[in-house]
Scaffold this motif. Structure first.
Motif, PDB file in Angstrom:
ATOM      1  N   ALA A  33      19.785  -4.727  -5.243  1.00 48.67           N
ATOM      2  CA  ALA A  33      20.558  -4.065  -4.315  1.00 48.67           C
ATOM      3  C   ALA A  33      20.232  -4.044  -2.911  1.00 48.67           C
ATOM      4  N   GLY A  34      18.821  -3.887  -2.954  1.00 51.12           N
ATOM      5  CA  GLY A  34      18.037  -3.828  -1.485  1.00 51.12           C
ATOM      6  C   GLY A  34      16.646  -3.323  -1.648  1.00 51.12           C
ATOM      7  N   ARG A  35      16.174  -3.430  -0.470  1.00 54.36           N
ATOM      8  CA  ARG A  35      14.746  -2.870  -0.314  1.00 54.36           C
ATOM      9  C   ARG A  35      14.508  -1.570  -0.187  1.00 54.36           C
ATOM     10  N   PRO A  36      13.751  -0.600  -1.266  1.00 53.83           N
ATOM     11  CA  PRO A  36      13.890   0.606  -1.495  1.00 53.83           C
ATOM     12  C   PRO A  36      12.889   0.997  -0.354  1.00 53.83           C
ATOM     13  N   ILE A  37      13.342   2.301   0.321  1.00 52.74           N
ATOM     14  CA  ILE A  37      12.401   2.882   1.311  1.00 52.74           C
ATOM     15  C   ILE A  37      11.209   3.809   0.391  1.00 52.74           C
ATOM     16  N   ALA A  38      10.136   3.835   1.102  1.00 51.04           N
ATOM     17  CA  ALA A  38       9.119   4.687   0.436  1.00 51.04           C
ATOM     18  C   ALA A  38       9.528   6.155   0.200  1.00 51.04           C
ATOM     19  N   ALA A  39       9.249   6.817  -0.834  1.00 52.39           N
ATOM     20  CA  ALA A  39       9.572   8.230  -0.851  1.00 52.39           C
ATOM     21  C   ALA A  39       9.117   9.019   0.219  1.00 52.39           C
ATOM     22  N   ALA A  40       7.922   8.929   0.963  1.00 52.13           N
ATOM     23  CA  ALA A  40       7.353   9.567   1.933  1.00 52.13           C
ATOM     24  C   ALA A  40       8.089   9.076   3.222  1.00 52.13           C
ATOM     25  N   ASN A  41       8.554   8.081   3.346  1.00 58.49           N
ATOM     26  CA  ASN A  41       9.333   7.798   4.536  1.00 58.49           C
ATOM     27  C   ASN A  41      10.904   8.237   4.650  1.00 58.49           C
ATOM     28  N   LEU A  42      11.171   8.938   3.413  1.00 59.30           N
ATOM     29  CA  LEU A  42      12.665   9.210   3.644  1.00 59.30           C
ATOM     30  C   LEU A  42      12.984  10.409   4.392  1.00 59.30           C
ATOM     31  N   HIS A  43      13.815  10.312   5.393  1.00 56.35           N
ATOM     32  CA  HIS A  43      14.188  11.391   6.513  1.00 56.35           C
ATOM     33  C   HIS A  43      15.672  11.116   6.887  1.00 56.35           C
ATOM     34  N   ILE A  44      15.891  12.120   7.876  1.00 57.15           N
ATOM     35  CA  ILE A  44      17.181  12.020   8.509  1.00 57.15           C
ATOM     36  C   ILE A  44      16.836  12.061   9.817  1.00 57.15           C
ATOM     37  N   THR A  45      17.254  10.718  10.587  1.00 57.07           N
ATOM     38  CA  THR A  45      16.998  10.728  11.981  1.00 57.07           C
ATOM     39  C   THR A  45      17.996  11.449  12.901  1.00 57.07           C
ATOM     40  N   LEU A  46      17.495  12.237  13.734  1.00 57.51           N
ATOM     41  CA  LEU A  46      18.364  12.930  14.691  1.00 57.51           C
ATOM     42  C   LEU A  46      18.521  12.353  15.950  1.00 57.51           C
ATOM     43  N   ALA A  47      17.455  11.669  16.385  1.00 57.94           N
ATOM     44  CA  ALA A  47      17.633  11.044  18.033  1.00 57.94           C
ATOM     45  C   ALA A  47      16.591   9.856  17.918  1.00 57.94           C
ATOM     46  N   PHE A  48      16.845   8.657  18.078  1.00 63.24           N
ATOM     47  CA  PHE A  48      15.983   7.643  18.184  1.00 63.24           C
ATOM     48  C   PHE A  48      15.772   7.347  19.458  1.00 63.24           C
ATOM     49  N   LEU A  49      14.244   7.396  19.686  1.00 65.44           N
ATOM     50  CA  LEU A  49      13.561   7.467  21.380  1.00 65.44           C
ATOM     51  C   LEU A  49      13.368   6.069  21.871  1.00 65.44           C
ATOM     52  N   GLY A  50      12.987   5.217  20.868  1.00 71.13           N
ATOM     53  CA  GLY A  50      12.170   3.861  21.164  1.00 71.13           C
ATOM     54  C   GLY A  50      11.056   4.128  21.555  1.00 71.13           C
ATOM     55  N   ASP A  51      10.366   2.879  22.514  1.00 68.84           N
ATOM     56  CA  ASP A  51       9.015   3.005  23.198  1.00 68.84           C
ATOM     57  C   ASP A  51       8.872   4.082  24.287  1.00 68.84           C
ATOM     58  N   VAL A  52       8.156   4.979  23.998  1.00 70.60           N
ATOM     59  CA  VAL A  52       7.939   6.204  24.951  1.00 70.60           C
ATOM     60  C   VAL A  52       6.519   6.443  25.552  1.00 70.60           C
ATOM     61  N   SER A  53       6.345   6.423  26.694  1.00 73.17           N
ATOM     62  CA  SER A  53       5.021   6.645  27.329  1.00 73.17           C
ATOM     63  C   SER A  53       4.496   8.117  27.018  1.00 73.17           C
ATOM     64  N   GLU A  54       3.306   8.543  27.263  1.00 72.77           N
ATOM     65  CA  GLU A  54       2.547   9.848  26.853  1.00 72.77           C
ATOM     66  C   GLU A  54       3.298  10.639  27.892  1.00 72.77           C
ATOM     67  N   GLU A  55       3.754  10.358  29.092  1.00 74.40           N
ATOM     68  CA  GLU A  55       4.255  11.338  30.074  1.00 74.40           C
ATOM     69  C   GLU A  55       5.648  11.745  29.500  1.00 74.40           C
ATOM     70  N   LYS A  56       6.271  10.565  29.154  1.00 77.15           N
ATOM     71  CA  LYS A  56       7.549  10.698  28.825  1.00 77.15           C
ATOM     72  C   LYS A  56       7.800  11.631  27.187  1.00 77.15           C
ATOM     73  N   GLN A  57       6.676  11.444  26.640  1.00 74.72           N
ATOM     74  CA  GLN A  57       6.731  12.208  25.190  1.00 74.72           C
ATOM     75  C   GLN A  57       6.407  13.685  25.516  1.00 74.72           C
ATOM     76  N   ARG A  58       5.773  13.841  26.672  1.00 80.82           N
ATOM     77  CA  ARG A  58       5.229  15.350  26.875  1.00 80.82           C
ATOM     78  C   ARG A  58       6.415  16.077  27.425  1.00 80.82           C
ATOM     79  N   ILE A  59       7.253  15.279  28.232  1.00 82.09           N
ATOM     80  CA  ILE A  59       8.580  15.855  28.736  1.00 82.09           C
ATOM     81  C   ILE A  59       9.314  16.269  27.550  1.00 82.09           C
ATOM     82  N   LEU A  60       9.639  15.291  26.691  1.00 81.45           N
ATOM     83  CA  LEU A  60      10.679  15.385  25.359  1.00 81.45           C
ATOM     84  C   LEU A  60      10.154  16.349  24.389  1.00 81.45           C
ATOM     85  N   ALA A  61       8.550  16.473  24.429  1.00 75.23           N
ATOM     86  CA  ALA A  61       8.224  17.679  23.580  1.00 75.23           C
ATOM     87  C   ALA A  61       8.386  19.066  24.154  1.00 75.23           C
TER      88      ALA A  61
END
Ligand code: 3AM
Length: 175
Positions: A33-61
C-alpha cells in the motif's frame, strides 16, 4: 553566515498512541500500500516553515512563545488517501477548535516572517504511508485514539544515513 535548518511546527503523538497506531496500520494495510512512516516520526504538522536561518528561527520561536491558549483533547478516528500527494493519513473526524486556532496562528506568523504557506486549506493529519500511488482500501470506521494535547513542538527535519528523522528543537506548553 549561519546555517539554515528545515523546520516545522507540529503536535507530538504520545509514544503509546504511536505504538497502537503502527500495530493497527500493519493489520489494516498490506505492505504494497505504501511506505510506512516510523512510529517515532508520527506527528501532526501545524505549519511547515522550510529552510530557516538561525535569526528567523529565533523570531519564530519568540512569537510561538507568546501564544497563550489552552490544551485540548484530540481524537484520531478518520483515515483517508490523497492520491496526488500519495499519502495515507489518519486524522480527526471533527478537528478541535483549539487545534485549528493554533495552526492558523502559527501559519499566519510563519507567513508574516516570510515562510511561504500552502494556499490549500489546513487538514490536520498524521501521515501514515507515503508513496501510496494505487487505490487503497480504507479501514472500516470504528477505530480511534484519544489523547490530551498540552504542548506544541518545533521540529527539525533531518536526513541522516538514508533516513528522515524529526528532532524536537523547542517545545511550548498550552495552558
Ligand atoms: O505532516 P506531513 O507528513 O503531512 O509533507 C511534509 C511533512 O508533512 C511537510 O512537512 C512535514 C514535515 O516534513 N512538507 C514538506 N515540504 C513541504 C512544503 N514545501 C511540506 N509542507 C508544505 N510545503
Amino acid at each position: 553566515m549561519s546555517e539554515s535548518k528545515r523546520l516545522f511546527f507540529a503536535l507530538e503523538i504520545p509514544g503509546d498512541v504511536q505504538q497502537h497506531i503502527v500495530r493497527w496500520r500493519a493489520e489494516q494495510f498490506p505492505v504494497e500500500a505504501g511506505r510506512p512512516i516510523a512510529a517515532a516520526n508520527l506527528h501532526i504538522t501545524l505549519a511547515f516553515l522550510g529552510d530557516v536561518s538561525e535569526e528567523k528561527q529565533r523570531i519564530l520561536a519568540a512569537q510561538a512563545s507568546r501564544i497563550a491558549q489552552p490544551g485540548f483533547q484530540l481524537r484520531l478516528d478518520d483515515a483517508g488517501h490523497w492520491p496526488r500527494s500519495r499519502v495515507v493519513w489518519l486524522g480527526p473526524r471533527q478537528a478541535p477548535r483549539g487545534l485549528l486556532q493554533l495552526a492558523n496562528l502559527l501559519r499566519a506568523q510563519a507567513a508574516r516572517s516570510g515562510c511561504a504557506q500552502s494556499p490549500q486549506p489546513f487538514h490536520p493529519h498524521v501521515t501514515l504511508l507515503r508513496n501510496a500511488q494505487h487505490r487503497v482500501a480504507l479501514p472500516p470506521p470504528g477505530f480511534g485514539w484519544t489523547f490530551p494535547v498540552d504542548a506544541f513542538v518545533l521540529y527539525e527535519s533531518l536526513f541522516e544515513q538514508g533516513r528522515t528523522r524529526y528532532k524536537p528543537v523547542d517545545r511550548w506548553l498550552l495552558k
